[in-house]
Scaffold this active site. Structure first.
Site, mmCIF file in Angstrom:
data_model
loop_
_atom_site.group_PDB
_atom_site.id
_atom_site.type_symbol
_atom_site.label_atom_id
_atom_site.label_comp_id
_atom_site.label_asym_id
_atom_site.label_seq_id
_atom_site.Cartn_x
_atom_site.Cartn_y
_atom_site.Cartn_z
ATOM 1 N N HIS A 16 -7.596 0.392 -4.249
ATOM 2 C CA HIS A 16 -8.407 1.186 -3.312
ATOM 3 C C HIS A 16 -8.855 2.393 -4.111
ATOM 4 C CE1 HIS A 16 -6.441 -0.195 0.760
ATOM 5 N NE2 HIS A 16 -6.987 -1.189 0.088
ATOM 6 N N HIS B 153 0.861 -1.193 0.000
ATOM 7 C CA HIS B 153 0.000 0.000 0.000
ATOM 8 C C HIS B 153 0.893 1.238 0.000
ATOM 9 C CE1 HIS B 153 -2.826 3.047 1.459
ATOM 10 N NE2 HIS B 153 -3.804 2.222 1.162
ATOM 11 N N ASP C 295 -12.535 3.062 -0.649
ATOM 12 C CA ASP C 295 -11.655 3.293 0.496
ATOM 13 C C ASP C 295 -12.434 4.123 1.506
ATOM 14 O OD1 ASP C 295 -9.378 3.004 1.966
ATOM 15 O OD2 ASP C 295 -8.031 3.903 0.535
HETATM 16 C C1 CS2 Z 1 -5.644 2.990 5.128
HETATM 17 C C2 CS2 Z 1 -4.460 2.192 5.616
HETATM 18 O O1 CS2 Z 1 -5.783 4.000 3.051
HETATM 19 C C3 CS2 Z 1 -5.957 2.969 3.668
HETATM 20 O O2 CS2 Z 1 -6.378 1.983 3.094
HETATM 21 O O3 CS2 Z 1 -6.817 2.813 5.841
HETATM 22 O O4 CS2 Z 1 -4.537 2.008 6.989
HETATM 23 C C4 CS2 Z 1 -4.161 0.863 4.957
HETATM 24 O O5 CS2 Z 1 -5.075 -0.091 5.380
HETATM 25 C C5 CS2 Z 1 -2.771 0.337 5.284
HETATM 26 O O6 CS2 Z 1 -1.822 1.301 5.081
HETATM 27 C C6 CS2 Z 1 -2.423 -0.898 4.478
HETATM 28 O O7 CS2 Z 1 -1.364 -1.566 5.045
HETATM 29 MN MN MN Z 2 -5.968 2.913 0.851
#
Ligand code: CS2
Ligand code: MN
Length: 361
Positions: free
Chosen positions: A274, A207, A319
Site C-alpha cells: 500500500h 496489514h 492507498d
Molecule cells: C485501511 C485498512 O490502510 C488501509 O488500507 O483502509 O482498513 C485496511 O484495509 C485493513 O486494515 C486491512 O485488513
Molecule cells: Mn493500508
C-alpha cells in the site's frame, strides 16, 4: 509490480469498474465480499460472481482485502477453533477462484482510526486526520459513532455495523490480553492456516496497525520492524507475509519505509504494497496528503526505488487519497486522488527503471 485499485463492489462503491479500467497500468481490483459476516465461510458462488463481474470489466481479482479475523481468534477464546476452520475453508475457496493474496489485520477491535475524516487542507481538498490528543481521552464508543455519521453515507471498511454493535463488550474482554498474549494468539492462528495456504497457493499478507501504536489500552503488535521480524518467524513460510502499508507504518517517523521494503523484500515476504503519503504536523498528529513526496513527510521516490531495487513482482495499490474536485465518496477511497496517485507511482517506476538502464550504458 502489478498495480491494483481497491473496489467495494457494485452496490457499495460510487466508483465503477469501467472508470478503474481507464486508469493507466491498473490490471486488477482489490475486492471483498461485504455481506458475509466476520467469521463465516465465503460461499463459492458469491466469490465466483464477484470474480465474474470484475473479469467482465477486463480486470483481475487476485487480491482480497480483507478476510477479517473474528475477535474470538484475536482474543484466544475456546470458540476460536470453529472460526479458524471457517477461515481455512475461505482460503481454499478463494484459492480455487484464482485469488493469490489475502490481506488481513490483527488489530483488536478497531481497524484504522482517525480523529477526523474530512480535515480541510489549504487547497480546498480534505483528507483523513489523526490527533492523538483528541483520541486518547475520548470514549471509544463516541468516537466510533462520530466516524460512522461523518462518512458521506458509506460504511467504512473495518467499521461495519455488526462489529460496532458489540463494541463495549469486546473492549471489556480485551482487558486480559496484552501484547504477548496477542502474539500467542496470532501464532496459534498462523500455525493452523499457513499449511492450508501452502496447499491452496494463497499468500497471507498482514496489514500493519494504523496508527502503529496502542489505543484505548488495547494491545497492538504490527507496529515496527522488530515486531514484524518476530511475526514472520512465527511460522517461517513465504505464505506468512506482509501488506507493507507505507502510510500506516510511516505515521511513526521511527519506521523507515524504504529500509522495511528492502529488509522484508529480501526475505520474500512482501506480497502487497500500500503506497501513500502522510504529513506529520506534530507528535502523533498527522494528516493524509496527496501521494507526491513534496506534499507529505514520506519520500515516495525512495520507497518506489526500494521496490524497484528488490525487483518487486507483487501487487501494489495506492492507498487512501484526499477528497478533491468536489467528489463525494467513501472517505479515503475516492476515484480522483487515488488515480492521480497511480499515475505518479507509474511515473516514478518508469523513471527509476530508465535511469538504471542509462547508468548501465
Ligand atoms: C485501511 C485498512 O490502510 C488501509 O488500507 O483502509 O482498513 C485496511 O484495509 C485493513 O486494515 C486491512 O485488513
Ligand atoms: Mn493500508
Amino acid at each position: 509490480m502489478k498495480i491494483t485499485f481497491r473496489w467495494f463492489g457494485e452496490k457499495d462503491d460510487s466508483i465503477k469498474l469501467g472508470q478503474i479500467k481507464q486508469i493507466p497500468a491498473v490490471t486488477g481490483v482489490v475486492g471483498a465480499l461485504y455481506d458475509v459476516p466476520v467469521g463465516e465461510v465465503w460461499p463459492m458462488d458469491k466469490i465466483l460472481a464477484l470474480k465474474d463481474t470484475v473479469e467482465k470489466a477486463g480486470l483481475e481479482l487476485e487480491v482480497i482485502e480483507s478476510v477479517n479475523i473474528h475477535e474470538d481468534i484475536k482474543l484466544g477464546l475456546p470458540t476460536r477453533d470453529k472460526y479458524i476452520e471457517n477461515y481455512k475453508q475461505c482460503i481454499r475457496n478463494l484459492g480455487k477462484a484464482g485469488v493469490k493474496v489475502i490481506c488481513y489485520n490483527f488489530m483488536p477491535v478497531f481497524d484504522w482510526l482517525r480523529s477526523e475524516l474530512a480535515y480541510n487542507l489549504p487547497d480546498g481538498s480534505n483528507a483523513l486526520f489523526y490527533d492523538h490528543n483528541a483520541v486518547k481521552d475520548i470514549d471509544p464508543v463516541k468516537l466510533v459513532e462520530d466516524m460512522a455519521t461523518n462518512s458521506n453515507g458509506f460504511i467504512l471498511p473495518g467499521w461495519e455495523p455488526d462489529r460496532l454493535a458489540i463494541l463495549k463488550d469486546t473492549l471489556e474482554r480485551y482487558k486480559s490480553v496484552d501484547e504477548e498474549k496477542l502474539f500467542d494468539n496470532l501464532k496459534y492462528f498462523l500455525e493452523q492456516i499457513i499449511p492450508v495456504c501452502e496447499e491452496a497457493d494463497v499468500k497471507m499478507a498482514i496489514h500493519p496497525d494504523d496508527p502503529p501504536w496502542s489505543l484505548f489500552g488495547l494491545p497492538r503488535i504490527v507496529t515496527c520492524k522488530g515486531n514484524i521480524d518476530r511475526l514472520v518467524k512465527l511460522v517461517d513460510s513465504p505464505y506468512n507475509g506482509l501488506t507493507l502499508c507505507s502510510g500506516s507504518l510511516g505515521a511513526n517517523p521511527e519506521n523507515n519505509i524504504p529500509d522495511l521494503v528492502r529488509h522484508f523484500g529480501a526475505m520474500g515476504r512482501i506480497h502487497f504494497g500500500h503506497v501513500r503519503n502522510v504529513k506529520f504536523i506534530g507528535e502523533r498528529v498527522f494528516h493524509e496528503a496527496s501521494h507526491l513526496s513534496a506534499d507529505g513527510s514520506l519520500d515516495l521516490f525512495e520507497i518506489m526505488k526500494a521496490y524497484h531495487d528488490i525487483d518487486f513482482k507483487g501487487y501494489i495499490r495506492p492507498d487512501h487519497g484526499r477528497m478533491i474536485w468536489g467528489e463525494k465518496a467513501r472517505p479515503g477511497y475516492g476515484l480522483y486522488d487515488r488515480a492521480l496517485g497511480i499515475t505518479y507511482l507509474n511515473g516514478l517506476w518508469e523513471a527509476i527503471g530508465k535511469m538504471k538502464k542509462l547508468q548501465c550504458k
